[in-house]
Design an enzyme around this catalytic site. Structure first.
Site, PDB file in Angstrom:
ATOM      1  N   GLU A 385       0.808  -1.182   0.042  1.00 35.04           N
ATOM      2  CA  GLU A 385      -0.233  -0.040  -0.021  1.00 35.04           C
ATOM      3  C   GLU A 385       0.663   1.313  -0.059  1.00 35.04           C
ATOM      4  OE1 GLU A 385      -2.890  -0.360  -0.881  1.00 35.04           O
ATOM      5  OE2 GLU A 385      -3.223  -2.515  -0.160  1.00 35.04           O
ATOM      6  N   HIS A 388       1.724   2.177  -3.633  1.00 33.45           N
ATOM      7  CA  HIS A 388       0.469   3.105  -4.217  1.00 33.45           C
ATOM      8  C   HIS A 388       0.578   4.508  -3.801  1.00 33.45           C
ATOM      9  CE1 HIS A 388      -1.514  -0.124  -6.218  1.00 33.45           C
ATOM     10  NE2 HIS A 388      -1.786  -0.820  -5.170  1.00 33.45           N
ATOM     11  N   HIS A 391       3.389   6.475  -4.739  1.00 35.09           N
ATOM     12  CA  HIS A 391       3.325   6.584  -6.281  1.00 35.09           C
ATOM     13  C   HIS A 391       2.264   8.019  -6.397  1.00 35.09           C
ATOM     14  CE1 HIS A 391       2.126   4.659 -10.531  1.00 35.09           C
ATOM     15  NE2 HIS A 391       2.615   5.826 -10.578  1.00 35.09           N
TER      16      HIS A 391
END
EC number: 3.4.24.-
Length: 607
Positions: A385, A388, A391
């Site tokens: 996670e 993500h 990102h």
């Protein structure tokens, strides 16, 4: 005093009340409707710029408000204030959308003017999104068709509604009985817990009930799935696409042939898959001391540690694992820990599972929901996670419009982090054969789960859709036959073996999950994309772990690009061309190397 294990969603409201934030959104909505002026905003450049600026402001306010509401709801789904606010927002949004019902047509009507405006460098950031709208022009419905569809809209998605009922409320959840003791089952997760029980008899009894959960409703679920596909095919043809798959390929800016190419590449993993299953069964047979390994044995986690794993340990381990990504990456991870981006602990009415938020334009915090279970598996979830969220952070720093990555490549950053954890554990456990085997077995399982298994699902979808296009309506027996036959191509089973197994009811029951996969109702044919994330993620982590500076530089270009490029072009920023066999072979070779390490460790374990 802040609870360091709770996320701090209040920052999304800018120190104002829910009501004040909602009022602000309504005010900006009115300004946006006024600026739109029934499409007249596109008739001159000044009004066009004003419309875009107000639309940006509305999107940012809406993202903050909705992320607060929906994440608060996931924190506690019985929160009345939040649920009431969501209901009010949804009513408002329906009315807001009505004011822009002509937006797409007005964009088409003013296409030439808008393209002229976009030659101004100040407006270049809006070009990609608007060009995608114009690209879709040949596939738009006529106003008459659109009007008719909106009138009969309540008739749509009935198949999905039926599926949701059949796969939840009407599930055949039978209690597990073993040696006169009854184990009550209230949800599918209760079966999963029992399948990890160390008592083999309990696992066997559980498995026999678990494979029947969709069996009772198999004919209804099959009909629901087929009706769903018929609707998707018909809608695609209404929009001048040759098929549903062609429509989704168009939306992903790829050729349909690329999907077949992915299938061909993953089919080449079949021999390695067979070798993995053989080795895995040998290991389980040795550890469990059984004559034959059954499916319900493979659900057991081997070499489980009894030590309780803490959140603080997970934080420290995550920092060690991700250290290879450099100081700036670690700085962002520490921000996530110190600024309460993460809601760590399980709670009674909390959403199960884990995720990193999306719709992040206008945000500075990229929240993560977890259900930390005090085991090392939560470390894998955490780094996934964080992949993500970091990102999202990089994309937000470098893009003003195209921030959220598309599902086509969204998993690359999270899979890369999982693989960095794998490489970290390879070093950590080099003298601990049990833990090394457990770590690599888990990683190879993930690999085949995301490639072989998901491609089997995707091939099943494709083959079923083909039958529908040639005016056949497959029933349950046809559907499980289609699915069973994918095992020949992707898992290396002999056709005659599959044909014989299909005659057995027990085997049919074990396949019935294929008609109960929610992803098949998503309307964007995407499960094959998991293979893309897995293969690219392996190559990123492998090269960064080996000190490849070029890959590291490319990786940050990739993270920073958001969705500013077409999906395959975004992945090419990594130096990876997934239209070539080379990266698929390279990832495959790395998995074969892991398998070799497991074999060697198992030999040493047997001594």
């Amino acid at each position: 005093m802040k609870n360091s294990y709770k996320w701090d969603l209040s920052v999304l409201l800018n120190n104002q009340s829910l009501q004040a934030n909602f009022l602000k959104i309504q005010t900006v909505s009115e300004a946006l409707i006024k600026a739109y002026n029934n499409g007249l905003c596109f008739t001159n450049k000044t009004s066009f710029e004003q419309f875009l600026a107000i639309d940006d402001k509305f999107t940012e306010l809406e993202n903050r408000y909705t992320n607060y509401l929906y994440n608060k709801q996931n924190e506690n789904n019985l929160d009345k204030e939040v649920n009431d606010a969501i209901f009010a927002y949804q009513s408002f949004k329906n009315n807001h959308n009505l004011a822009f019902s002509t937006l797409q047509q007005e964009l088409y009507n003013h296409e030439k003017l808008i393209k002229d405006y976009l030659t101004d460098p100040k407006l270049a950031v809006y070009k990609r999104n608007l060009m995608l709208v114009f690209r879709d022009k040949p596939h738009q419905l006529s106003s008459q068709t659109q009007s008719l569809l909106s009138q009969i809209n309540p008739c749509f998605n009935q198949a999905e509604r039926i599926f949701n009922i059949l796969s939840t409320a009407d599930l055949n959840l039978q209690p597990v009985v073993y040696q006169n003791k009854k184990y009550p089952i209230n949800s599918v997760s209760d079966y999963q817990s029992l399948l990890e029980n160390t008592n083999r008899g309990i696992r066997k009894a559980c498995y026999e009930k678990w494979i029947e959960i969709y069996w009772t409703n198999r004919n209804s679920l099959s009909l629901s799935l087929v009706e769903n596909y018929i609707q998707l095919e018909n809608f695609a043809k209404l929009k001048n696409h040759p098929s549903y798959i062609a429509q989704t390929a168009f939306n992903d800016e790829i050729e349909v042939g690329f999907i077949d190419f992915v299938y061909q590449q993953v089919a080449q993993f079949a021999k390695t898959f067979q070798a993995f299953i053989r080795l895995k069964k040998q290991i389980y047979k040795h550890v469990l001391k059984v004559n034959k390994v059954e499916p319900y044995d493979l659900t057991l986690t081997l070499f489980k540690t009894k030590k309780s794993y803490t959140i603080e340990q997970a934080k420290q381990d995550a920092l060690k694992v991700l250290d290879l990504l450099g100081d700036n990456y670690i700085k962002i991870v520490k921000k996530a820990f110190n600024e309460n981006w993460i809601d760590w602990l399980a709670d009674k009415n909390k959403y199960t599972g884990a995720y990193s938020i999306s719709n992040v334009k206008g945000l500075e915090h990229f929240f993560i929901l977890m259900n930390f279970d005090k085991t090392k598996s939560s470390l894998n979830t955490l780094v996934h996670e964080l992949g993500h969220s970091v990102h999202s952070w990089y994309a937000s720093q470098h893009q003003s419009q195209n921030i959220d990555p598309t599902i086509f490549y969204a998993e690359i950053a999270s899979i890369a982090n999982e693989l960095l954890l794998c490489y970290y554990e390879l070093q950590l456990y080099k003298n601990n054969h049990k833990q090394l085997i457990a770590s690599l077995l888990s990683q190879i399982n993930h690999f085949f789960g995301a490639t072989t298994r998901q491609i089997m699902f995707s091939q099943f979808e494709k083959d079923t859709l083909y039958l529908i296009r040639v005016n056949q309506k497959p029933d349950f027996k046809t559907l499980i036959k289609i699915y069973a036959n994918t095992a020949v191509k992707y898992q290396g089973f002999k056709p005659e073996v599959v044909a014989n197994k299909l005659k057995k009811t027990q085997y049919q029951k074990s396949l019935s999950h294929i008609i109960a996969i929610p992803h098949f109702y998503a309307g964007n044919f995407y499960v094959y994309k998991y293979a893309i994330g897995q293969v690219a993620g392996i190559l990123v982590a492998k090269k960064i772990n080996s000190g490849d500076k070029k890959m590291k530089d490319n990786y940050f270009k990739f993270l920073s690009s958001g969705s500013s490029l077409a999906p395959l072009e975004t992945i090419k920023l990594l130096g990876i061309d997934l239209t070539s066999p080379q990266p698929w072979q390279e990832a495959h070779n790395e998995v074969k190397r892991w398998l070799k390490i497991v074999k060697q460790s198992f030999k040493k374990l047997q001594k």
